[in-house]
Design a protein around this motif. Sequence first.
Motif, PDB file in Angstrom:
ATOM      1  N   VAL A   1       1.058   5.354  10.284  1.00  9.32           N
ATOM      2  CA  VAL A   1       2.142   5.304   9.304  1.00  9.32           C
ATOM      3  C   VAL A   1       2.561   6.743   9.029  1.00  9.32           C
ATOM      4  O   VAL A   1       1.737   7.566   8.617  1.00  9.32           O
ATOM      5  N   CYS A   2       3.820   7.057   9.268  1.00  7.95           N
ATOM      6  CA  CYS A   2       4.309   8.427   9.097  1.00  7.95           C
ATOM      7  C   CYS A   2       4.672   8.702   7.641  1.00  7.95           C
ATOM      8  O   CYS A   2       4.790   7.788   6.821  1.00  7.95           O
ATOM      9  N   SER A   3       4.878   9.971   7.330  1.00  8.19           N
ATOM     10  CA  SER A   3       5.053  10.396   5.938  1.00  8.19           C
ATOM     11  C   SER A   3       6.332   9.861   5.301  1.00  8.19           C
ATOM     12  O   SER A   3       6.413   9.762   4.075  1.00  8.19           O
ATOM     13  N   ASP A   4       7.337   9.514   6.108  1.00  3.79           N
ATOM     14  CA  ASP A   4       8.588   9.025   5.524  1.00  3.79           C
ATOM     15  C   ASP A   4       8.506   7.560   5.100  1.00  3.79           C
ATOM     16  O   ASP A   4       9.415   7.054   4.439  1.00  3.79           O
ATOM     17  N   GLN A   5       7.409   6.880   5.470  1.00  2.00           N
ATOM     18  CA  GLN A   5       7.192   5.492   5.038  1.00  2.00           C
ATOM     19  C   GLN A   5       6.324   5.543   3.788  1.00  2.00           C
ATOM     20  O   GLN A   5       5.105   5.685   3.861  1.00  2.00           O
ATOM     21  N   LYS A   6       6.947   5.437   2.615  1.00  3.90           N
ATOM     22  CA  LYS A   6       6.239   5.655   1.352  1.00  3.90           C
ATOM     23  C   LYS A   6       5.462   4.431   0.879  1.00  3.90           C
ATOM     24  O   LYS A   6       4.557   4.552   0.056  1.00  3.90           O
ATOM     25  N   GLU A   7       5.815   3.259   1.372  1.00  3.09           N
ATOM     26  CA  GLU A   7       5.099   2.032   1.044  1.00  3.09           C
ATOM     27  C   GLU A   7       5.015   1.169   2.299  1.00  3.09           C
ATOM     28  O   GLU A   7       5.937   1.164   3.118  1.00  3.09           O
ATOM     29  N   VAL A   8       3.902   0.443   2.423  1.00  2.63           N
ATOM     30  CA  VAL A   8       3.702  -0.419   3.589  1.00  2.63           C
ATOM     31  C   VAL A   8       3.315  -1.809   3.094  1.00  2.63           C
ATOM     32  O   VAL A   8       2.395  -1.955   2.280  1.00  2.63           O
ATOM     33  N   ASP A   9       4.034  -2.827   3.584  1.00  4.94           N
ATOM     34  CA  ASP A   9       3.769  -4.212   3.200  1.00  4.94           C
ATOM     35  C   ASP A   9       2.787  -4.854   4.172  1.00  4.94           C
ATOM     36  O   ASP A   9       3.052  -4.948   5.379  1.00  4.94           O
TER      37      ASP A   9
ATOM     38  N   VAL B   1       0.850  -1.187   0.000  1.00  3.11           N
ATOM     39  CA  VAL B   1       0.000   0.000   0.000  1.00  3.11           C
ATOM     40  C   VAL B   1       0.887   1.238   0.000  1.00  3.11           C
ATOM     41  O   VAL B   1       1.748   1.399   0.868  1.00  3.11           O
ATOM     42  N   LYS B   2       0.674   2.109  -0.983  1.00  2.00           N
ATOM     43  CA  LYS B   2       1.464   3.335  -1.076  1.00  2.00           C
ATOM     44  C   LYS B   2       0.975   4.374  -0.071  1.00  2.00           C
ATOM     45  O   LYS B   2      -0.201   4.414   0.289  1.00  2.00           O
ATOM     46  N   ASN B   3       1.897   5.222   0.357  1.00  2.37           N
ATOM     47  CA  ASN B   3       1.565   6.308   1.282  1.00  2.37           C
ATOM     48  C   ASN B   3       2.147   7.609   0.746  1.00  2.37           C
ATOM     49  O   ASN B   3       3.346   7.845   0.829  1.00  2.37           O
ATOM     50  N   ASP B   4       1.275   8.460   0.192  1.00  2.00           N
ATOM     51  CA  ASP B   4       1.712   9.771  -0.287  1.00  2.00           C
ATOM     52  C   ASP B   4       1.045  10.890   0.513  1.00  2.00           C
ATOM     53  O   ASP B   4       0.922  12.018   0.048  1.00  2.00           O
ATOM     54  N   LYS B   5       0.622  10.554   1.741  1.00  2.00           N
ATOM     55  CA  LYS B   5      -0.071  11.504   2.612  1.00  2.00           C
ATOM     56  C   LYS B   5       0.825  11.890   3.787  1.00  2.00           C
ATOM     57  O   LYS B   5       1.844  11.251   4.041  1.00  2.00           O
ATOM     58  N   PRO B   6       0.449  12.939   4.540  1.00  2.00           N
ATOM     59  CA  PRO B   6       1.239  13.299   5.731  1.00  2.00           C
ATOM     60  C   PRO B   6       1.281  12.181   6.772  1.00  2.00           C
ATOM     61  O   PRO B   6       2.225  12.087   7.550  1.00  2.00           O
ATOM     62  N   PHE B   7       0.242  11.347   6.782  1.00  2.00           N
ATOM     63  CA  PHE B   7       0.174  10.204   7.696  1.00  2.00           C
ATOM     64  C   PHE B   7      -0.963   9.302   7.240  1.00  2.00           C
ATOM     65  O   PHE B   7      -1.814   9.704   6.433  1.00  2.00           O
ATOM     66  N   GLN B   8      -0.971   8.080   7.756  1.00  2.21           N
ATOM     67  CA  GLN B   8      -2.098   7.171   7.594  1.00  2.21           C
ATOM     68  C   GLN B   8      -2.469   6.634   8.979  1.00  2.21           C
ATOM     69  O   GLN B   8      -1.597   6.173   9.721  1.00  2.21           O
ATOM     70  N   LEU B   9      -3.752   6.711   9.323  1.00  2.00           N
ATOM     71  CA  LEU B   9      -4.257   6.106  10.553  1.00  2.00           C
ATOM     72  C   LEU B   9      -4.835   4.745  10.174  1.00  2.00           C
ATOM     73  O   LEU B   9      -5.820   4.667   9.439  1.00  2.00           O
ATOM     74  N   VAL B  10      -4.208   3.679  10.663  1.00  5.45           N
ATOM     75  CA  VAL B  10      -4.530   2.320  10.224  1.00  5.45           C
ATOM     76  C   VAL B  10      -5.194   1.554  11.362  1.00  5.45           C
ATOM     77  O   VAL B  10      -4.708   1.556  12.499  1.00  5.45           O
ATOM     78  N   SER B  11      -6.302   0.884  11.043  1.00  7.87           N
ATOM     79  CA  SER B  11      -7.028   0.058  12.018  1.00  7.87           C
ATOM     80  C   SER B  11      -7.309  -1.304  11.401  1.00  7.87           C
ATOM     81  O   SER B  11      -7.851  -1.384  10.290  1.00  7.87           O
ATOM     82  N   ILE B  12      -6.953  -2.361  12.112  1.00  7.41           N
ATOM     83  CA  ILE B  12      -7.294  -3.722  11.687  1.00  7.41           C
ATOM     84  C   ILE B  12      -8.649  -4.047  12.315  1.00  7.41           C
ATOM     85  O   ILE B  12      -8.760  -4.162  13.536  1.00  7.41           O
TER      86      ILE B  12
END
Length: 231
Positions: free
Chosen positions: A211-219, A180-191
């Motif tokens: 997920v902070c902005s410096d993490q551009k992709e999340v596996d 999952v790509k991250n091009d936002k200032p942050f992502q709030l993730v909930s399982i």
Amino acid sequence: MLVKIIDACNDLSVQVHPNDEYAALHENSLGKTECWYVLDCKEDTKMVMGHHAKTKEELVKAIENDDYDNLLNKFDIKKGDFFYIPSGTIHAICKGSLIYEAQQSSDITYRVYDYHRKDKDGNERQLHVKQSIDVTTVPYKPYDLSKQVEETIENGTRKELVSSNYLTLNKYDMTGYNKVKNDKPFQLVSIIEGQGTVEGKEVKKGDHFVVCSDQKEVDFDGTMTVMICTL
């Protein structure tokens, strides 16, 4: 942004939130737009969303006459229902609901009605009738679910539940590995269902992280339903 899980053991008060302009002028704060996803609910659980007044005059008359049975738009809900709640929308979570809520980071709430409940001293809760009338949108216009976009991803699906000036919420139903790509200032993730791994670390239903902005992709890897909320 705030993400909450609300487990309603009793009916919550009927309330409405102001927009940014009204909140800045009167409360020195942001307004509040939010959305709800029903994680679970008991049979015959209700929700209040919107009202039946066609004009401000009808709204005022119903409030003055304590005619909430006819004013409020109340209906049954089920697991998986989604509701976008712009500022100015009268709403209430009812007993028996487990709700995922994403919202603007604001605590400004105007209480319209609280079922005449009293505290141990016999006092009813404070209402904010004038402010509620000021900010309530008339007539009520429900969110158009046809705006939602769904697509197939590498292993599963992504459904954009809402994308607005205030928040974007995507629901991922994953059946294996996905990047999952991250091009936002942050992502709030909930399982919210299932289990698996994120960047090799085990996660399960009920886990939440940023997920902070410096993490551009999340596996992601596993069988799980994931909510990702961003600006």
